[in-house]
Design an enzyme around this catalytic site. Sequence first.
Site, short mmCIF file in Angstrom:
data_model
loop_
_atom_site.label_atom_id
_atom_site.label_comp_id
_atom_site.label_asym_id
_atom_site.label_seq_id
_atom_site.Cartn_x
_atom_site.Cartn_y
_atom_site.Cartn_z
N HIS A 36 0.87 -1.18 0.00
CA HIS A 36 0.00 0.00 0.00
C HIS A 36 0.91 1.23 0.00
CE1 HIS A 36 1.04 0.14 4.20
NE2 HIS A 36 0.48 -1.05 4.41
N GLY A 38 1.91 3.11 2.22
CA GLY A 38 2.93 3.12 3.28
C GLY A 38 4.22 2.48 2.77
N HIS A 39 4.08 1.30 2.15
CA HIS A 39 5.28 0.64 1.60
C HIS A 39 5.91 1.49 0.49
CE1 HIS A 39 2.79 -2.96 2.88
NE2 HIS A 39 3.94 -3.19 3.52
N ASP A 152 4.58 -0.08 12.64
CA ASP A 152 5.06 -1.19 13.48
C ASP A 152 6.17 -0.63 14.37
OD1 ASP A 152 3.51 -3.46 12.32
OD2 ASP A 152 4.53 -2.78 10.52
N SER A 187 -2.59 -0.27 6.43
CA SER A 187 -2.13 -1.60 6.81
C SER A 187 -2.65 -2.58 5.77
CB SER A 187 -2.70 -1.97 8.19
OG SER A 187 -2.63 -3.37 8.37
N ARG A 189 -3.81 -5.24 6.37
CA ARG A 189 -4.96 -5.92 6.96
C ARG A 189 -6.25 -5.10 6.84
NH1 ARG A 189 -0.76 -7.72 10.74
NH2 ARG A 189 -0.76 -9.99 10.69
#
Length: 284
Positions: A36, A38-39, A152, A187, A189
Site C-alpha cells: 500500500h 505506506g510501503h 510497526d 495496513s 490488513r
Amino acid sequence: MKVEIISTVAELTEVVRGLKKSGRTIGVVPTMGALHEGHLSLARASREDNDDTIATIFLNPAQFSPQEDLSRYPRTLEKDIERLADEGVGYVFAPSNEEVYPNDFTTSVTPPAVARRLEGEFRPAHFGGVVTVVLKLLNMTCADVAYFGQKDYQQGTVIRQMVRDLNVPTEVRVCPIIRDQDGLALSSRNVFLSTEQRAVALSLNKTLLHVEAQIKAGQRDGFEVVTEMRQMLIDSGVERIDYAMIANPDSLEMADPIVLPAVALIAAYVGETRLLDNRVFTEG
Ligand code: PAF
C-alpha cells in the site's frame, strides 16, 4: 527503468556484488507484500537516499504463530511488482519459502529484551521470526540503509537494537505512518474491515489524537491517560484491546509520570482484524 525480479539468493548475490563493485549504494525495503502507500513511501525514501533500491517481498511464516492465520494474509504479488516498478524500484527479491528456509536451516536470532514487551506478550514468537528474517535479508542485500514503517513502532525499535547489538553495517531508517484521509493508518490488513468495522477502527487514531491533546494540555499522569485510552476504544466498539499504553520511546516501559518524548501505542481487534497504531509526542 525496468524492474528486475530476483527469486534466488544466488542471483541476488550476483546483483549485489555488481552494484557494490560499481560503488553504488543500496537501500532495502523489506515487505511481506500486499503493498500500500505506506510501503511505497518507503520505496520513495530509499530511491531518494540511495543509488539502487531492492524491495523484498516475502511472507515470512516464522513470524506467525500457528493460531494466526497466515493463509488469510493477502497475496498480491503481480500487482505489488507493478507498483514497485511504477515507483522506479530497480530490483524486487521475491524468494520462495525453501529459498529462505532450506530444509537444513536451524539457526535463529534471539530478539533483544525490548521485544518481550507489548507485542511480545501477545505474540511471543513473533519478533524471533522478524529479526531472523530481517538479519538474513540485510546479509543477502548488503544494504547501506534499510527502511521500515513507524506503524510497526516496536518492530523498528527491536530491529534497531538487533542491528546495533550484532554490529550489522546497515543503517535503519523508520519512516512516518501513512494514513488514509479519514486518519486510519494504512495496513495490509485494512482490506478485511467492513464499512462498519472501518468506522470503529478510526477510534485508534482518534484515541491517539486525544492523548496528544491531553499531553499538550499538560497531562502527565500515565495511568490516567491509559485508562482513558482503553475507555475511548471500548466506547467506540473495539472488541478486544491487546494493549493501550504510553511508554518511553526506546525502552517501551510504561511512562508514568509521562516524560517527553513518549509514545502512545495501541494494538486492538476490530472484528477478527488486529490493528496497530501509535503516535510519538515530543517537547514543544
Ligand atoms: O513489517 C513487515 O512487513 C515484516 O515484519 C518484515 C519487516 C518485512 C519482516 O518480515
